[in-house]
Design a protein around this motif. Structure first.
Motif, PDB file in Angstrom:
ATOM      1  N   ASP A   1     -11.335  57.988 -16.490  1.00 45.84           N
ATOM      2  CA  ASP A   1     -11.092  58.329 -15.088  1.00 45.84           C
ATOM      3  C   ASP A   1      -9.621  58.164 -14.704  1.00 45.84           C
ATOM      4  O   ASP A   1      -9.298  57.980 -13.547  1.00 45.84           O
ATOM      5  N   ARG A   2      -8.718  58.236 -15.707  1.00 46.90           N
ATOM      6  CA  ARG A   2      -7.286  58.123 -15.404  1.00 46.90           C
ATOM      7  C   ARG A   2      -6.505  59.176 -16.167  1.00 46.90           C
ATOM      8  O   ARG A   2      -6.856  59.554 -17.275  1.00 46.90           O
ATOM      9  N   GLN A   3      -5.418  59.626 -15.558  1.00 50.26           N
ATOM     10  CA  GLN A   3      -4.483  60.560 -16.182  1.00 50.26           C
ATOM     11  C   GLN A   3      -3.066  60.121 -15.803  1.00 50.26           C
ATOM     12  O   GLN A   3      -2.857  59.472 -14.774  1.00 50.26           O
ATOM     13  N   PRO A   4      -2.063  60.463 -16.625  1.00 56.43           N
ATOM     14  CA  PRO A   4      -0.690  60.095 -16.251  1.00 56.43           C
ATOM     15  C   PRO A   4      -0.224  60.798 -14.984  1.00 56.43           C
ATOM     16  O   PRO A   4       0.625  60.291 -14.263  1.00 56.43           O
ATOM     17  N   GLU A   5      -0.761  61.986 -14.729  1.00 57.87           N
ATOM     18  CA  GLU A   5      -0.499  62.663 -13.455  1.00 57.87           C
ATOM     19  C   GLU A   5      -1.848  62.967 -12.809  1.00 57.87           C
ATOM     20  O   GLU A   5      -2.778  63.428 -13.460  1.00 57.87           O
ATOM     21  N   PHE A   6      -1.951  62.662 -11.546  1.00 61.99           N
ATOM     22  CA  PHE A   6      -3.221  62.802 -10.842  1.00 61.99           C
ATOM     23  C   PHE A   6      -2.940  63.217  -9.409  1.00 61.99           C
ATOM     24  O   PHE A   6      -1.775  63.248  -8.966  1.00 61.99           O
ATOM     25  N   THR A   7      -3.987  63.560  -8.683  1.00 65.52           N
ATOM     26  CA  THR A   7      -3.825  64.082  -7.325  1.00 65.52           C
ATOM     27  C   THR A   7      -4.496  63.151  -6.323  1.00 65.52           C
ATOM     28  O   THR A   7      -5.635  62.739  -6.522  1.00 65.52           O
ATOM     29  N   GLN A   8      -3.773  62.831  -5.269  1.00 63.63           N
ATOM     30  CA  GLN A   8      -4.300  62.010  -4.185  1.00 63.63           C
ATOM     31  C   GLN A   8      -4.392  62.823  -2.894  1.00 63.63           C
ATOM     32  O   GLN A   8      -3.571  63.718  -2.656  1.00 63.63           O
ATOM     33  N   VAL A   9      -5.379  62.468  -2.084  1.00 62.13           N
ATOM     34  CA  VAL A   9      -5.395  62.899  -0.691  1.00 62.13           C
ATOM     35  C   VAL A   9      -4.899  61.700   0.100  1.00 62.13           C
ATOM     36  O   VAL A   9      -5.589  60.685   0.218  1.00 62.13           O
ATOM     37  N   ASP A  10      -3.680  61.798   0.582  1.00 63.26           N
ATOM     38  CA  ASP A  10      -2.979  60.662   1.168  1.00 63.26           C
ATOM     39  C   ASP A  10      -3.006  60.772   2.684  1.00 63.26           C
ATOM     40  O   ASP A  10      -2.716  61.848   3.225  1.00 63.26           O
ATOM     41  N   MET A  11      -3.345  59.694   3.383  1.00 59.37           N
ATOM     42  CA  MET A  11      -3.445  59.714   4.838  1.00 59.37           C
ATOM     43  C   MET A  11      -2.789  58.465   5.422  1.00 59.37           C
ATOM     44  O   MET A  11      -2.832  57.394   4.813  1.00 59.37           O
TER      45      MET A  11
END
Length: 603
Positions: free
Chosen positions: A243-253
């Motif tokens: 469940d981890r990658q060196p690059e990943f995507t967040q929905v940041d609030m």
């Protein structure tokens, strides 16, 4: 056949225009002229007829080549093979009764081909382009563009697109402004390693790729943006898991003038709407709340799967004076009762013993509860009083099995916490197609790092302590609790956030508790401290892991299944062969020289 294939040349598309997709046609289109384009999924030669299942991203349509419609098209179709790219023109017609496929949306019709164009040939793929095909993951990642043709993988990307669309719709309707923050920024090491980018114009200096937009979104609150969000790429140079990658995507609030409930309520509403719109699943709000200490006590983990009832019990006091020395000496003893678990074989128990070793356990004690005896290697060491105490504390009944772990709290909780999940799978206790969201709250603010010999921020150093806990930073830092909250769904942490420190004085006190003197904190975070001096509002926020959230919604076991071009567990891209060596010229321009021992032979 080779001669026939050589005669069939690829052609330009010209003025041909696709009229429908390969999952559009039904009996309503009977006798209509259509033009379809896609890939050859299957080809079936029935002598005087050739059937092809034509595939695009949406589905399949059966097209048929017959002598009565076009003898030339039938002759040319003998050269077609799997994954050739075609454009076909023909007439929609009802399938014969015995050829109707009720499992296919287009299964009532077929297209009788008048003419077709071969748009491109294909080599034989290294694996079948179908969901049921078994292929090693490394092979799939090497040819990811082919893997993405498979309906299930392509479907995951469409699901991801829909998720992002719904999130943006919700946040825009709730008054959030989408703001892009820098990708090249300053390195502020805290926790995972930064990816560093050398500067050609300022040799010897480096940018860092952001682990999160944390500082920038706080600065946006200082700027008066009030409600910010971003779907953002983040980077962490850390060891990888499923469940981890060196690059990943967040929905940041991030939000101004809020307390915990304000952030949590907005987040719940967004997730509930997302599940309803995308999966047609109703999530009841507000979500359950659980203190961190209770989560660890009952489930062993701070991201518990609460879809099933197995819980851990502290039996340290029950066995404190036990004749079994491991129990008597242990800092903590916990038990996990599994109703009906006495059916487990010794081989399975040995496998579970090996499994908990992953989490530092030196073994796994167990007792099978029979009608007339307790069956276990440790039963002879337990007194009658201890057996009675365990029966009462655990509610033991005939047919049960009890697993024990006796060690440090970290080893006990981790090993039994993960064993609980494995046993839930083994005994079918985890309901499928069920989502159980929960908030974990009241985390420790700091944790001791034995290697660094200092306190570290459990979340990040900008998290505010709970009311009345600021003074504990100097007196008893390990007792301070954070105004932090994690959203967990089915044992997966999908989001985490906190209320931030918004005054310079409090932020400097936090840095001091983390072992930073005034000079170091101003050198690393002077721009933030200065911004807090100019009337920063109280603020807080949350970040959701988009990859993990989509993985959960898609029912996948790895985030690699929901990322278009993922890396392996060694952080490499098998398709592009990245990372790769660069030329000496590029290194000279950056002012970088590699140590001789690290050079590869070809360099």
């Amino acid at each position: 056949m080779d001669e026939a294939r050589s005669k069939l040349e690829t052609q330009p598309l010209g003025w041909w225009v696709r009229s429908h997709g390969c999952n559009d046609l039904t009996l309503e289109h009977d006798d209509r002229e259509v033009c379809l384009m896609g890939w050859v999924q299957y080809r079936r030669d029935h002598g005087g007829l050739i059937f092809i299942d034509l595939r695009d991203r949406d589905g399949l349509t059966q097209v048929v080549f017959t002598p009565d419609v076009s003898a030339q098209a039938l002759e040319d179709a003998h050269a077609l093979r799997s994954e050739y790219v075609l454009a076909v023109k023909g007439v929609v017609r009802r399938r014969p009764e015995d050829m109707i496929n009720p499992n296919l949306y287009t299964g009532d019709i077929e297209v009788a081909v008048r003419e077709f164009k071969l748009l491109n040939r294909s080599r034989t793929p290294p694996f079948l382009i179908e969901d049921r095909a078994e292929a090693a993951e490394n092979l799939r990642l090497k040819h990811r563009y082919l893997d993405l043709r498979r309906p299930a993988v392509a479907g995951n990307l469409r699901l991801r697109s829909q998720v992002v669309h719904e999130i943006r719709n919700f946040l825009h309707s709730s008054g959030f402004t989408e703001v892009e923050t820098p990708v090249l920024t300053r390195s502020t090491p805290e926790g995972a390693r930064d990816f560093l980018v050398p500067s050609r114009l300022s040799q010897g200096h480096f940018y860092a790729l952001p682990q999160s937009p944390q500082l920038f979104k706080q600065l946006l609150m200082c700027a008066g943006m009030d409600r910010y969000y971003q779907v953002v790429k983040c980077f962490r140079d850390e060891d990888l898991r499923a469940d981890r990658q060196p690059e990943f995507t967040q929905v940041d609030m991030e939000m101004s003038f809020v307390e915990e409930e304000g952030v949590m309520s907005e987040s719940e509403n967004m997730i509930a709407r997302l599940f309803k719109e995308v999966l047609d699943v109703e999530l009841e709000t507000p979500f359950q709340r659980l203190d961190y200490s209770r989560a660890i006590a009952d489930y062993g983990l701070d991201r518990p799967d609460v879809r099933f009832d197995l819980t851990l019990k502290d039996v340290t006091d029950v066995v404190r004076g036990s004749g079994f020395n491991l129990f008597a000496r242990a800092e903590l003893v916990k038990a996990l009762r599994v109703p009906g678990g006495a059916e487990l074989s010794r081989r399975e128990i040995d496998e579970y013993t090996d499994f908990v070793g992953i989490y530092g356990a030196k073994g796994l004690a167990w007792i099978k509860i029979k009608e007339d005896e307790w069956q276990s290697p440790i039963a002879k060491f337990l007194s009658r009083e201890e057996c009675s105490g365990l029966t009462e504390a655990l509610g033991l009944e005939a047919g049960d099995i009890v697993f024990f772990q006796a060690a440090s709290p970290e080893v006990v909780n981790n090993s039994l916490g993960y064993l609980r999940l494995k046993l839930g799978e083994r005994f079918g206790l985890i309901p499928r197609d069920t989502f159980a969201p929960i908030w974990i709250m009241d985390f420790p603010l700091l944790e001791w790092d034995g290697e660094e010999k200092r306190w570290m921020a459990r979340h990040h150093p900008f998290t505010s302590p709970k009311d009345g806990h600021m003074d504990l930073l100097e007196k008893e830092p390990g007792q301070a609790l954070a105004r932090a909250y994690d959203m967990v769904i089915n044992g997966q942490e999908v989001g985490g956030g906190s209320i931030r420190l918004h005054t310079r004085e409090d932020q400097e006190r936090m840095f001091k508790a983390l072992g930073m003197d005034l000079e170091e904190s101003r050198n690393k975070f002077g721009f933030l401290l200065q911004a807090l001096d100019y009337g920063a509002p109280p603020h807080g926020g949350i970040a959701f892991g988009l990859d993990r959230l989509v993985m959960l919604m898609a029912g996948c076991s790895s985030i690699r299944d929901v990322i278009a071009f993922p890396k392996t567990q060694k952080a490499s891209c098998l398709m592009t062969e990245a990372p790769a060596a660069v030329s000496n010229r590029q290194l000279r321009e950056l002012g970088i020289r590699l140590r001789e021992a690290e050079k590869k032979p070809e360099e």
